[in-house]
Design an enzyme around this catalytic site. Sequence first.
Site, PDB file in Angstrom:
ATOM      1  CG  HIS A 125     -82.414  -3.533  31.645  1.00  0.00           C
ATOM      2  ND1 HIS A 125     -81.643  -2.384  31.641  1.00  0.00           N
ATOM      3  CD2 HIS A 125     -81.903  -4.323  30.656  1.00  0.00           C
ATOM      4  CE1 HIS A 125     -80.714  -2.473  30.704  1.00  0.00           C
ATOM      5  NE2 HIS A 125     -80.846  -3.639  30.098  1.00  0.00           N
TER       6      HIS A 125
ATOM      7  CB  SER B 116     -94.855  -9.949  60.796  1.00  0.00           C
ATOM      8  OG  SER B 116     -95.642  -8.874  61.276  1.00  0.00           O
TER       9      SER B 116
ATOM     10  CE  LYS C 249     -94.113  -9.305  55.835  1.00  0.00           C
ATOM     11  NZ  LYS C 249     -92.655  -9.310  55.959  1.00  0.00           N
TER      12      LYS C 249
ATOM     13  CD  GLU D 281     -84.632  -9.203  55.616  1.00  0.00           C
ATOM     14  OE1 GLU D 281     -84.564  -9.335  56.858  1.00  0.00           O
ATOM     15  OE2 GLU D 281     -85.707  -8.995  55.018  1.00  0.00           O
TER      16      GLU D 281
END
Length: 448
Positions: free
Chosen positions: A172, A302, A308, A315
């Site tokens: 969960h 980025s 980053k 993805e």
Amino acid sequence: MSTTEHEQLWGAETAKAVANFPISGEPIPAAVIHWLGRIKGAAARVNAELGLLGAEHAARVAAAADRVAVGEFDDQFPIDVFQTGSGTSSNMNANEVIASLANGSEPPTPPVHPNDHVNMGQSSNDVFPSAVHLAALDEATHDLLPALEALEAAFAAKSAEFHDVVKSGRTHLMDAVPVTLGQEFSGYAAQVRLGARRVRGALPQVAQIPLGGTATGTGLNTHPEFAARVRALLSAATGLAVAAPEDPFEAQGSRDALVELSGALKVIAVSFTKIANDLALMSSGPRAGIGEIFLPELQKGSSIMPGKVNPVIPEVTLQVAAQVVGNDAAITLAGSQGNFELNVRVPLIARNLLASIRLLAATARVLAEKCVGGIQANIAGCERSAEATLAAATALNPYIGYDRATAIVKEAAASGRPLREVAYEQGVDQETYSRAMDLRKMAQGNLG
């Protein structure tokens, strides 16, 4: 000769279809064109063996079809994939191109005819879906399954590498009892392995082609030995187990086998979604996220935030999985359109099914090579989550009972104090606590 140098080889029926279907600008998949060529080449040879087609005509047709089969004339198939639902237009396109090639600059007498000779013993209604089935069988066998096997091996290797790295389990999206990173990766390997097994289970049905049924499944205008002989030639040439249909009318009137294969592909997409989300979440951070694994750094994450790094391969995987699920929805609807003796949504099914096979195969390879193979465990991050999970108190249940363990967890959560400190304070002795809270044994489910 390159495909860009060919003069127009198609004829009037192709031209009509080009004019009639200015829909997407996307032609039928090249794999279907190639299999139309293979089938028509084998058909010409068989019709010659049966004494139905003259030797010269058969040799010319077979030679021309062989050239189509290897992709030499893909530019000669301009008809939109969104066309008449039986694929008749593309079958006529193949007949015309092969006939033009067979006739050459010095045609035989009489010349090779697109319908009488190239299409002998066939109908669009049996030959076009046969080409789609065999294209799917071919690409699933030789592209998708090897890619899935490589991905499974990559996950299995990481499972072995991480077998002793304990971390917090999560259910969960909340802290749960400890597991090992290796156990999680073992689960991913099994998901991929089971997905490949589902594909293999669908392929024997896909291998059953309707060739020989001609217009409605009755076999009108074809020799009774034609289909079996063509299947034998195709199997010998490709190594694929091309099979007769269980029932010619089922094979003609439905595309259920392709729907079944698409369903297996959808399950793989669902598995990829789960796996990619887990990898992205476990790698989140590096300081404000979960931070239990490091993904390979492939590119800047980025244009404005220095240093980053994003989970780019997960993805991509998630986007592909979404597309495959969408393709399956279209295939499912198209598969339901088999009215009476013919399904008339075959080009749509071909487009989406072959796209799903190619997308999943490419994604499996990229995921294995550019992501999974380079994943590293963040040992400190895993140890931190393993020590921090209050759900580890579950292991105290056999010693002190659920209610006392619950009270300890609630106090530790409210105060922010370590579980050990609160347990001692509430009367759990050190020996009992140490015996119960061995995290590695806990991850193995063995606290005896």
